[in-house]
Design an enzyme around this catalytic site. Sequence first.
Site, PDB file in Angstrom:
ATOM      1  CB  CYS A 272      -0.920   0.005   1.216  1.00  0.00           C
ATOM      2  SG  CYS A 272      -2.125  -1.319   1.158  1.00  0.00           S
TER       3      CYS A 272
HETATM    4  N1  LIG Z   1      -2.652  -6.202   1.616  1.00  0.00           N
HETATM    5  C1  LIG Z   1      -3.062  -5.144   2.269  1.00  0.00           C
HETATM    6  O1  LIG Z   1      -2.667  -4.916   3.397  1.00  0.00           O
HETATM    7  C2  LIG Z   1      -4.082  -4.174   1.656  1.00  0.00           C
HETATM    8  C3  LIG Z   1      -4.701  -3.268   2.493  1.00  0.00           C
HETATM    9  C4  LIG Z   1      -5.660  -2.398   1.974  1.00  0.00           C
HETATM   10  C5  LIG Z   1      -5.932  -2.432   0.604  1.00  0.00           C
HETATM   11  N2  LIG Z   1      -5.277  -3.310  -0.217  1.00  0.00           N
HETATM   12  C6  LIG Z   1      -5.640  -3.310  -1.628  1.00  0.00           C
HETATM   13  O2  LIG Z   1      -6.474  -4.442  -1.889  1.00  0.00           O
HETATM   14  C7  LIG Z   1      -6.233  -4.951  -3.196  1.00  0.00           C
HETATM   15  C8  LIG Z   1      -5.856  -6.422  -3.121  1.00  0.00           C
HETATM   16  O3  LIG Z   1      -4.650  -6.551  -2.393  1.00  0.00           O
HETATM   17  P1  LIG Z   1      -4.152  -7.904  -1.751  1.00  0.00           P
HETATM   18  O4  LIG Z   1      -3.052  -7.540  -0.841  1.00  0.00           O
HETATM   19  O5  LIG Z   1      -5.292  -8.703  -1.236  1.00  0.00           O
HETATM   20  O6  LIG Z   1      -3.553  -8.641  -3.075  1.00  0.00           O
HETATM   21  P2  LIG Z   1      -3.101 -10.166  -3.190  1.00  0.00           P
HETATM   22  O7  LIG Z   1      -2.065 -10.179  -4.262  1.00  0.00           O
HETATM   23  O8  LIG Z   1      -2.788 -10.730  -1.854  1.00  0.00           O
HETATM   24  O9  LIG Z   1      -4.402 -10.921  -3.728  1.00  0.00           O
HETATM   25  C9  LIG Z   1      -4.998 -10.646  -4.934  1.00  0.00           C
HETATM   26  C10 LIG Z   1      -5.659 -11.913  -5.457  1.00  0.00           C
HETATM   27  O10 LIG Z   1      -6.340 -11.559  -6.665  1.00  0.00           O
HETATM   28  C11 LIG Z   1      -6.174 -12.634  -7.583  1.00  0.00           C
HETATM   29  N3  LIG Z   1      -6.438 -12.144  -8.929  1.00  0.00           N
HETATM   30  C12 LIG Z   1      -5.623 -11.457  -9.765  1.00  0.00           C
HETATM   31  N4  LIG Z   1      -6.267 -11.179 -10.919  1.00  0.00           N
HETATM   32  C13 LIG Z   1      -7.507 -11.694 -10.805  1.00  0.00           C
HETATM   33  C14 LIG Z   1      -8.628 -11.724 -11.658  1.00  0.00           C
HETATM   34  N5  LIG Z   1      -8.616 -11.136 -12.867  1.00  0.00           N
HETATM   35  N6  LIG Z   1      -9.724 -12.364 -11.225  1.00  0.00           N
HETATM   36  C15 LIG Z   1      -9.763 -12.964 -10.026  1.00  0.00           C
HETATM   37  N7  LIG Z   1      -8.734 -12.958  -9.160  1.00  0.00           N
HETATM   38  C16 LIG Z   1      -7.616 -12.324  -9.555  1.00  0.00           C
HETATM   39  C17 LIG Z   1      -4.760 -13.111  -7.349  1.00  0.00           C
HETATM   40  O11 LIG Z   1      -4.582 -14.426  -7.829  1.00  0.00           O
HETATM   41  C18 LIG Z   1      -4.686 -13.027  -5.812  1.00  0.00           C
HETATM   42  O12 LIG Z   1      -5.122 -14.235  -5.210  1.00  0.00           O
HETATM   43  C19 LIG Z   1      -5.156  -4.051  -3.799  1.00  0.00           C
HETATM   44  O13 LIG Z   1      -5.769  -3.018  -4.512  1.00  0.00           O
HETATM   45  C20 LIG Z   1      -4.478  -3.468  -2.582  1.00  0.00           C
HETATM   46  O14 LIG Z   1      -3.880  -2.226  -2.861  1.00  0.00           O
HETATM   47  C21 LIG Z   1      -4.370  -4.205   0.293  1.00  0.00           C
END
Ligand SMILES: NC(=O)c1ccc[n+]([C@@H]2O[C@H](COP(=O)([O-])OP(=O)(O)OC[C@H]3O[C@@H](n4cnc5c(N)ncnc54)[C@H](O)[C@@H]3O)[C@@H](O)[C@H]2O)c1
Length: 440
Positions: A272
Site C-alpha cells: 500500500c
Molecule cells: N494487503 C493489504 O494490506 C491491503 C490493504 C488495503 C488495501 N489493499 C488493496 O487491496 C487490493 C488487493 O490486495 P491484496 O493484498 O489482497 O492482493 P493479493 O495479491 O494478496 O491478492 C490478490 C488476489 O487476486 C487474484 N487475482 C488477480 N487477478 C484476478 C482476476 N482477474 N480475477 C480474479 N482474481 C484475480 C490473485 O490471484 C490473488 O489471489 C489491492 O488493490 C491493494 O492495494 C491491500
Amino acid sequence: MKKDLHSKISDKTAVIGIIGLGYVGLPLAVEFANNDFTVIGIDVNKARVDQLNRGDNYIGDVSDDNLKQLVSSKQISATTDFSALVNIDAVLICVPTPLNKLKDPDVSYILNVLDQLTKYVHVDMLISLESTTYPGTTRELILPALEQNDLTVGKDFYLCFSPERVDPGNEKYQIKNTPKIIGGITKECTEMGKMLYEAIIDTIVPVSSPEAAETVKLLENTFRSINIGLANEVAIMCEKLGVDVWEVIDAAATKPFGFMKFTPGPGLGGHCIPIDPHYLSWKMKTLNYRARFIELAGEINTGMPLHVLDLISRGLNQSQQSINGSKILVLGVAYKKDIDDVRESPALDVMTLLERGGAQVDYYDGYVPKIKWNDEDKHSQKKLSSETLRGYDAVVILTDHSNINYDLVKSESKLIIDTRNVFSGIKNPKIIRLGNSLSK
Ligand SMILES: NC(=O)c1ccc[n+]([C@@H]2O[C@H](COP(=O)([O-])OP(=O)(O)OC[C@H]3O[C@@H](n4cnc5c(N)ncnc54)[C@H](O)[C@@H]3O)[C@@H](O)[C@H]2O)c1
C-alpha cells in the site's frame, strides 16, 4: 415471490462473491462466512483455489481452524469459473492494483475482472470495488462497462467503492472494528452497500460519492508515506546534529495533542504505502497538477536503503573493512514486524545494493523461509545461533520481528546496523543505530 436484495441481505440468504482471494479477499470471505453468509471466492490462481477448497489457510490474519471448519461446512467455497457470478448477489472485488514499470497505475487486473463481470452482471446485484485505485475508477471505468447491459445503476444494480483498510498483523483492529468507508454511484447504491457491510462491520461511514471514497483511501496512505518520509529525514538530520532521533520522537510523542508518532526505518514496504500515493499523483498529472509532497516523500523514502548501505559501509570502515568482500547477514526481510509479507520490502533493496557492492548476503527471517532472488530461491538461515552470527562481518536489522533473540545478536555479532531501534539508547561502538549520533 422472488426475494429482493434488501431482504436477502437482512435474512442472510444473499450469496457473497469475493473476486481475488489474497490478503484482503480471504479475510473478508471468512468474516462474511462467520456471519452466516454463503461465500463463493473467485480467483484466477487455480493452485490458490484448490488450496482453499482443501481448507488450507495461507493468510496470516485468518485462523487455520476457522477456515477449515467454514470450508467443510460449505460456508466458503472457491472457483476459477466466473460463471459462478450468476448465483452471486453481492460481489466484492479485491484484485491487485500495482504500478507498472513507469510507476503509473496498473488497473489491468480490474479490467480483466470487468471482462467477466459484464457477462454475468444481473438484476439486483451489488458490486463493490475494494481495490485501492485512483479517483474516478468506479464511475469512469466500471460503470460504463456494466451499463452496457441495459441495466440502470441504482435501480437494476448497485455499484460502490469501499476501500479495504486491513492492517496485516494488527491484533487490535480487524475487519469488524475498523470503520468502513463507502461511496455509491447513487444514494440507493450507498444504502445497499452500507446494509451489506453492516452485517459484518460495527461502523460504516458513508460518503457522498465513489470519488470521495477513492480519495479517502489515497489520503490515508499518502498521509502515512509523507509522515514516514518526515521521520526518515529527521533521522538523517539527527545523525548530522549528533542527536538520537528515537529519543526525540519518543519525547515529542508525550505531547497529548497535535503530534502523531511515526518512526524512521530502512524504507517503505508493503502493497500500500509505497504504491498508493502514485495513484493520486498520476491522477493529478492528468489534471495538470504536480503533487509535490508525494514526490518529495517518495524521494526521501526510496533513498533510505542507500542511506542504510552508507551506515553499513561506515561500520565496516571502523575495522578497515569494506562492503566489497564482506559477509553480511540481514535480519528480517518482511516489510514489517511479525508478518510474512515481503512485497516491496526495503530489505530486498538493501540486499540488492549490498550484492552489487560485492558483499556476500544471507538473511534470517523466521516468517519468510525463502524469497525469490535473481530468479532462484534464496533460503533463510535455518537457525540464528552464536555460530551463525559469528560467521558474518555485519548483521543488519531491517525488520524487528519479536521472535529474534536480540541478546544473542548483541553478544555474538561483530558489527550491528540497527535500523529499527531494537537497541534503544545503547551506546556501543559495534552497534550503529539509524538516526543516532554514533552513526555520524
Ligand atoms: N494487503 C493489504 O494490506 C491491503 C490493504 C488495503 C488495501 N489493499 C488493496 O487491496 C487490493 C488487493 O490486495 P491484496 O493484498 O489482497 O492482493 P493479493 O495479491 O494478496 O491478492 C490478490 C488476489 O487476486 C487474484 N487475482 C488477480 N487477478 C484476478 C482476476 N482477474 N480475477 C480474479 N482474481 C484475480 C490473485 O490471484 C490473488 O489471489 C489491492 O488493490 C491493494 O492495494 C491491500
